[in-house]
Each structure stands twice: as structure tokens, then as C-alpha cells.
Design a protein around this motif. Sequence first.
Motif: not given
Length: 368
Positions: A155-163, A165-167
Motif C-alpha cells: 500500500q505504501a507504493i500505491k499511496e506514493d504513486l497516487d501522490v 502520478f495522480p492522473k
Amino acid sequence: MNKVCVVGARNVPDFIGGIETVCAKLYPELKNIAPEFAFTLFTRVKPKDKSEETFAGLRLKYIPTVDISGLENTLHTLFSIVYARLFIHPKIMHLHGIGPGFFAPLSRLFGFKTVVTHHAIDYERPKWRGFGRAFLVQGERNACRFAHRVVCVSQAIKEDLDVRFPKHAERYITIRNGGSLNFQEHIDSPDILQTYGLSRGKYILAVGRLEQTKAYHELIAAYQKIEHPNYKLVICGVGIHAEQYVKDLTANASENIIFVGFQHGVRLRTLYINTALFIHTSHMEGFCLVVSEALSAGVPIALTDIPPHREFRLPETCFFPAGDTQAIETILRQDDFSEYQSREAFEHQYQNTWLVCAEKHKELYHGL
């Protein structure tokens, strides 16, 4: 029959590396529960005979490359995707790692449904500089922009990508690796303990690739401050394209600091199940397989306080600041490590099996 091609592992089974372990564990489970898919895993280790061209119902296809750090994986991925387009025509191309993720646009251009598994922010590793680092940075961008799905192993990787590369956030999903070892019918291998002069419950264990981000040099430095240690220190792993670091590290080998190299199967399980404490000093991870393996062994665990480690549901006492050799020394000096055990964490890991991981991938593939 829906064809799936997989790129990123050197070979399977019994090859050191996180991606290699994931592929060796995940795809046989996936093949069992989803026989409608035919899997081809591209490898870059030449098979010795015909028996090494298949594994657990999976086809292993050797694609030659160059044995040069930085180019080995890059060229292998490129050649594999082109080979798949010419000869296999898969419906799904699954790329493991942000290095292979660089070629997500090519995979889509060839008409493949493209999945990239984001295992770690590899360009933050000290070994990557200049062009190599830039390539991995762009690989992450290409994966997020062009892949149909980006599988985040924590989940840490996903939350980082969400921030960052939010598009394209709707494409990111979290599927944690399984990581459990099966200890239900485990019988110790006395050979591994005898070979290295180890006694049950009288050593501290660290497992993983010998590279700078794992910070074994900090672990050894802390251990060497103890004049009369109660436990031996066992380090299990080898280095890949990190010759000088490994040489400097293994120069510390002694009667109490023992390097056992790469271990797997019953020998590795024996090391886990008989350790007094498992310790992991890593500064960066995506999803730490060795921590999940230690949890499945039910042994005391001490970890650096980094976001992926927090997802294992261990209590606060199990964490120490990354890079803090004084904190490591304080832990190593203890006689009793029982406070570093957590039944909740053990149960959580028990539920996170490779079968669960495979079921989520099956759903993902059908969704594509």
C-alpha cells in the motif's frame, strides 16, 4: 487458451532475488486456479537441458542478453517483448519491475494488455547513477502512463504513486506478495546448522541480497561493539553486481559473524525457525519478502521503521530508526527477544498466502 507472457525474472525456481521468488511462488498457484491461462516466463539463464525449460506447468523461454549491470535486464525485456510479438502473440504481457516497465509503451503498441508490477523505487538505490537512474525514473513514468494496470506490492507504493502520478491513479491496485513459507510439515535440516556451527536459538539472523540499501554494514558495526555477544550473527544472502560491497562486508567474517550464502528450501526454513531473532536493517523496500517469511516462522522480529515494514502489523517495540546503529546495538545486547513477537502479526501473515495473491491476479487478468 489465453496466453500470458511474464518478463523480469532471471530464472525460476531457486534463484536469488525478490522478483524471482515472486514468479516462482505466484505463477504455479495461478496456473492451478486459472488453467484457462497459458504462461510463458522469459528467462535470461540458459537451461542446461530440457528439464529446465518448464517449471510447475509453466513454459520457461530463454532469451539471450548481455551480462552487464544496467543492460542485462533492459535488453532482455526488449528482446522478450519482440519475441512475444513475433512468435507467441499473448493477450497479456506482465512486466515485473520499473526497469521492464520502461517498455510498457512498446507492449501496448504491439496490442498486448499490459501489466507492470511495481516492486520498489529501484532508482533510489545508491548503485544507480546517471543514465541508469534516469532510465529507471522514466520506466516508472512509462509504467504509470501506459500500462493498463500497475500492481503495487504494498500500500505504501500505491499511496506514493497516487501522490506523484495522480492522473492515472485509477490504474493502480495493491496486491501484496504472499511471502509465507510452509512450516506445517517442516523437519529441520541438521546439515545447515552443523556446517556453520550453529545451535538452535543461539544466533540472530538476517536474510536478503547483499547490497548497500540492506545496510548489513550497519548491522555488523553494531554487533562488533558487543565484546562478549550471547548470540552469533548469521547473514544469509549473496550479492549481484555489488562485488566491492560484498568483499568489504564479508571481510568481517569471524567465528561469530557467519555468512552462509544463498539458501533455499528446507535449509532456509531451518535457519528461520531456529533463530533467536530475525533482524532487518534495510533502508528501502517495496514489499519485504524475507520479513513475511520470518513472520510465517513465528520468530521474534526487529525491523527498520520504514512504511512497507509498517504494513506487517507488528507492535511499536519491533521498530527502530533506519541507520541508527545505537538502536541496533541495544537490541542485539538483549538476552530475551520475546517482546519482538506478535500473535496478531503472525495471524495477519498466515492469511496473506500466495494463493490469495494468485486469486487477486486471476481477477485482474480476467478484468483485462
